[in-house]
Design a protein around this motif. Structure first.
Motif, PDB file in Angstrom:
ATOM      1  N   LYS A   1      92.582 129.697  85.673  1.00 54.09           N
ATOM      2  CA  LYS A   1      91.393 129.751  86.507  1.00 54.09           C
ATOM      3  C   LYS A   1      90.285 130.481  85.744  1.00 54.09           C
ATOM      4  O   LYS A   1      90.538 131.268  84.836  1.00 54.09           O
ATOM      5  CB  LYS A   1      91.688 130.493  87.808  1.00 54.09           C
ATOM      6  N   GLN A   2      89.041 130.224  86.152  1.00 51.99           N
ATOM      7  CA  GLN A   2      87.925 130.915  85.510  1.00 51.99           C
ATOM      8  C   GLN A   2      88.036 132.424  85.706  1.00 51.99           C
ATOM      9  O   GLN A   2      87.660 133.200  84.827  1.00 51.99           O
ATOM     10  CB  GLN A   2      86.599 130.389  86.053  1.00 51.99           C
ATOM     11  N   SER A   3      88.579 132.846  86.839  1.00 53.03           N
ATOM     12  CA  SER A   3      88.744 134.282  87.091  1.00 53.03           C
ATOM     13  C   SER A   3      89.728 134.902  86.106  1.00 53.03           C
ATOM     14  O   SER A   3      89.554 136.052  85.680  1.00 53.03           O
ATOM     15  CB  SER A   3      89.217 134.514  88.527  1.00 53.03           C
ATOM     16  N   GLU A   4      90.770 134.155  85.710  1.00 49.90           N
ATOM     17  CA  GLU A   4      91.761 134.669  84.767  1.00 49.90           C
ATOM     18  C   GLU A   4      91.168 134.775  83.370  1.00 49.90           C
ATOM     19  O   GLU A   4      91.453 135.731  82.631  1.00 49.90           O
ATOM     20  CB  GLU A   4      92.992 133.772  84.782  1.00 49.90           C
ATOM     21  N   ILE A   5      90.334 133.814  83.008  1.00 47.21           N
ATOM     22  CA  ILE A   5      89.638 133.899  81.727  1.00 47.21           C
ATOM     23  C   ILE A   5      88.688 135.091  81.738  1.00 47.21           C
ATOM     24  O   ILE A   5      88.598 135.856  80.777  1.00 47.21           O
ATOM     25  CB  ILE A   5      88.876 132.590  81.448  1.00 47.21           C
ATOM     26  N   GLY A   6      87.988 135.257  82.839  1.00 43.20           N
ATOM     27  CA  GLY A   6      87.071 136.386  82.963  1.00 43.20           C
ATOM     28  C   GLY A   6      87.792 137.719  82.874  1.00 43.20           C
ATOM     29  O   GLY A   6      87.299 138.663  82.230  1.00 43.20           O
ATOM     30  N   ASP A   7      88.969 137.833  83.501  1.00 43.91           N
ATOM     31  CA  ASP A   7      89.723 139.082  83.461  1.00 43.91           C
ATOM     32  C   ASP A   7      90.219 139.404  82.060  1.00 43.91           C
ATOM     33  O   ASP A   7      90.499 140.555  81.736  1.00 43.91           O
ATOM     34  CB  ASP A   7      90.919 138.999  84.414  1.00 43.91           C
ATOM     35  N   ALA A   8      90.356 138.391  81.219  1.00 40.58           N
ATOM     36  CA  ALA A   8      90.771 138.615  79.832  1.00 40.58           C
ATOM     37  C   ALA A   8      89.599 139.026  78.947  1.00 40.58           C
ATOM     38  O   ALA A   8      89.801 139.630  77.889  1.00 40.58           O
ATOM     39  CB  ALA A   8      91.421 137.361  79.268  1.00 40.58           C
ATOM     40  N   LEU A   9      88.384 138.708  79.383  1.00 33.26           N
ATOM     41  CA  LEU A   9      87.202 138.929  78.539  1.00 33.26           C
ATOM     42  C   LEU A   9      86.249 139.974  79.095  1.00 33.26           C
ATOM     43  O   LEU A   9      85.206 140.239  78.496  1.00 33.26           O
ATOM     44  CB  LEU A   9      86.452 137.601  78.364  1.00 33.26           C
ATOM     45  N   GLY A  10      86.592 140.560  80.232  1.00 34.69           N
ATOM     46  CA  GLY A  10      85.709 141.544  80.830  1.00 34.69           C
ATOM     47  C   GLY A  10      84.446 140.938  81.410  1.00 34.69           C
ATOM     48  O   GLY A  10      83.387 141.559  81.395  1.00 34.69           O
ATOM     49  N   LEU A  11      84.561 139.710  81.934  1.00 35.01           N
ATOM     50  CA  LEU A  11      83.407 139.002  82.482  1.00 35.01           C
ATOM     51  C   LEU A  11      83.718 138.554  83.908  1.00 35.01           C
ATOM     52  O   LEU A  11      84.870 138.288  84.254  1.00 35.01           O
ATOM     53  CB  LEU A  11      83.073 137.775  81.633  1.00 35.01           C
ATOM     54  N   SER A  12      82.696 138.440  84.719  1.00 34.68           N
ATOM     55  CA  SER A  12      82.880 137.964  86.083  1.00 34.68           C
ATOM     56  C   SER A  12      83.069 136.450  86.092  1.00 34.68           C
ATOM     57  O   SER A  12      82.716 135.757  85.137  1.00 34.68           O
ATOM     58  CB  SER A  12      81.672 138.340  86.947  1.00 34.68           C
ATOM     59  N   THR A  13      83.604 135.946  87.199  1.00 35.15           N
ATOM     60  CA  THR A  13      83.779 134.505  87.340  1.00 35.15           C
ATOM     61  C   THR A  13      82.432 133.791  87.285  1.00 35.15           C
ATOM     62  O   THR A  13      82.311 132.705  86.694  1.00 35.15           O
ATOM     63  CB  THR A  13      84.488 134.178  88.666  1.00 35.15           C
ATOM     64  N   VAL A  14      81.426 134.398  87.887  1.00 32.36           N
ATOM     65  CA  VAL A  14      80.081 133.812  87.860  1.00 32.36           C
ATOM     66  C   VAL A  14      79.579 133.694  86.426  1.00 32.36           C
ATOM     67  O   VAL A  14      78.990 132.679  86.036  1.00 32.36           O
ATOM     68  CB  VAL A  14      79.106 134.657  88.705  1.00 32.36           C
ATOM     69  N   HIS A  15      79.842 134.714  85.621  1.00 33.63           N
ATOM     70  CA  HIS A  15      79.389 134.713  84.230  1.00 33.63           C
ATOM     71  C   HIS A  15      80.123 133.636  83.431  1.00 33.63           C
ATOM     72  O   HIS A  15      79.517 132.921  82.621  1.00 33.63           O
ATOM     73  CB  HIS A  15      79.614 136.087  83.610  1.00 33.63           C
ATOM     74  N   ILE A  16      81.447 133.532  83.641  1.00 30.68           N
ATOM     75  CA  ILE A  16      82.227 132.508  82.953  1.00 30.68           C
ATOM     76  C   ILE A  16      81.712 131.123  83.319  1.00 30.68           C
ATOM     77  O   ILE A  16      81.541 130.243  82.460  1.00 30.68           O
ATOM     78  CB  ILE A  16      83.725 132.623  83.301  1.00 30.68           C
ATOM     79  N   ASN A  17      81.441 130.902  84.596  1.00 31.06           N
ATOM     80  CA  ASN A  17      80.946 129.612  85.050  1.00 31.06           C
ATOM     81  C   ASN A  17      79.621 129.268  84.375  1.00 31.06           C
ATOM     82  O   ASN A  17      79.382 128.122  83.973  1.00 31.06           O
ATOM     83  CB  ASN A  17      80.791 129.627  86.568  1.00 31.06           C
ATOM     84  N   ARG A  18      78.775 130.274  84.237  1.00 33.50           N
ATOM     85  CA  ARG A  18      77.463 130.067  83.614  1.00 33.50           C
ATOM     86  C   ARG A  18      77.618 129.707  82.133  1.00 33.50           C
ATOM     87  O   ARG A  18      76.929 128.815  81.625  1.00 33.50           O
ATOM     88  CB  ARG A  18      76.619 131.331  83.759  1.00 33.50           C
TER      89      ARG A  18
END
Length: 245
Positions: free
Chosen positions: A175-192
């Motif tokens: 999920k985008q949230s899991e990628i974000g949790d690995a990179l220190g980024l929010s889901t909104v930021h990953i989506n962008r």
């Protein structure tokens, strides 16, 4: 040791328990459904898992309730209950996982498949150290675009060839949230960032499929060097695969 040598060793170890005279209880084939917790901080049984198929995530939960994804484990990787317990990590399956499980202390002696385990475990620890070093570099020095692109390029190499013919990419259950949790980024930021990459003709991430539209350009933009995964700066196999349509 080159990556191919390591893979051959791992395959030999996985099939060792089938040989005449081996103790079949030493290793067993296990299946973990998606969502299953494989290891947690309370795990005390000594276990080593050789992942045959599927994806797992290791993570740490902070005192304020936030989660940090520390690593991803895919086909061919090795998980150690002792290692994850020491680092206070929880490991769970994000897809259905099949693996070979070894229990108990591995002496590295005898004909039960343990003879090569210490060397393989050492190699796996070095590989994970290299991945975490790159992740730290991403979080400390790369912007959101660089972090995301670098991680997806890494996962593409580790995931191997996709089962869908003609796909320049890989099947990704994250999920985008899991990628974000690995990179220190929010889901909104990953989506962008993913939208920026899609509009820029670099990659598309939809319905669990990461498809590279221009992998080489993305590699150049995020300064991706796969040698930390292959163990050899002279290994061009992955680069050649990247240029396949």
């Amino acid at each position: 040791m080159r990556l191919d040598d390591h893979l051959n060793m791992r395959q030999a170890l996985a099939s060792e328990h089938r040989k005449p005279g081996a103790r079949p209880t030493r290793a067993s084939l296990r299946n973990y459904p998606a969502g299953t917790t494989i290891f947690d901080v309370e795990s005390h049984l000594s276990r080593v898992l050789f992942i045959e198929s599927g994806w797992t995530i290791s993570s740490k939960t902070m005192s304020n309730g936030t989660r940090i994804v520390t690593d991803f484990f895919l086909h061919g990787d090795v998980l150690s209950a002792a290692s994850t317990s020491m680092s206070h990590e929880t490991v769970h399956a994000v897809s259905d996982v099949t693996c070979y499980e070894f229990q108990g202390q591995m002496s590295g002696a005898g004909n039960d498949g343990g003879s090569q385990l210490p060397l393989i475990m050492t190699i796996e620890l070095m590989k994970r150290h290299a991945r975490i070093a790159e992740r730290l570099a991403s979080i400390g020095r790369r912007d959101a675009f660089g972090r995301t692109g670098h991680l997806l390029l890494e996962l593409a190499i580790r995931a191997g060839n996709a089962s869908r013919p003609g796909l320049n990419g890989f099947e990704c259950p994250l999920k985008q949230s899991e990628i974000g949790d690995a990179l220190g980024l929010s889901t909104v930021h990953i989506n962008r960032v993913l939208k920026e990459m899609r509009l820029g003709g670099l990659l598309s991430f939809r319905n669990g499929i990461v498809e590279f539209l221009n992998r080489r350009k993305l590699m150049e933009l995020v300064d991706f060097d796969p040698s930390y995964l292959t163990g050899s700066s002279q290994d061009n196999t992955s680069l050649q695969e990247m240029e396949q349509p």
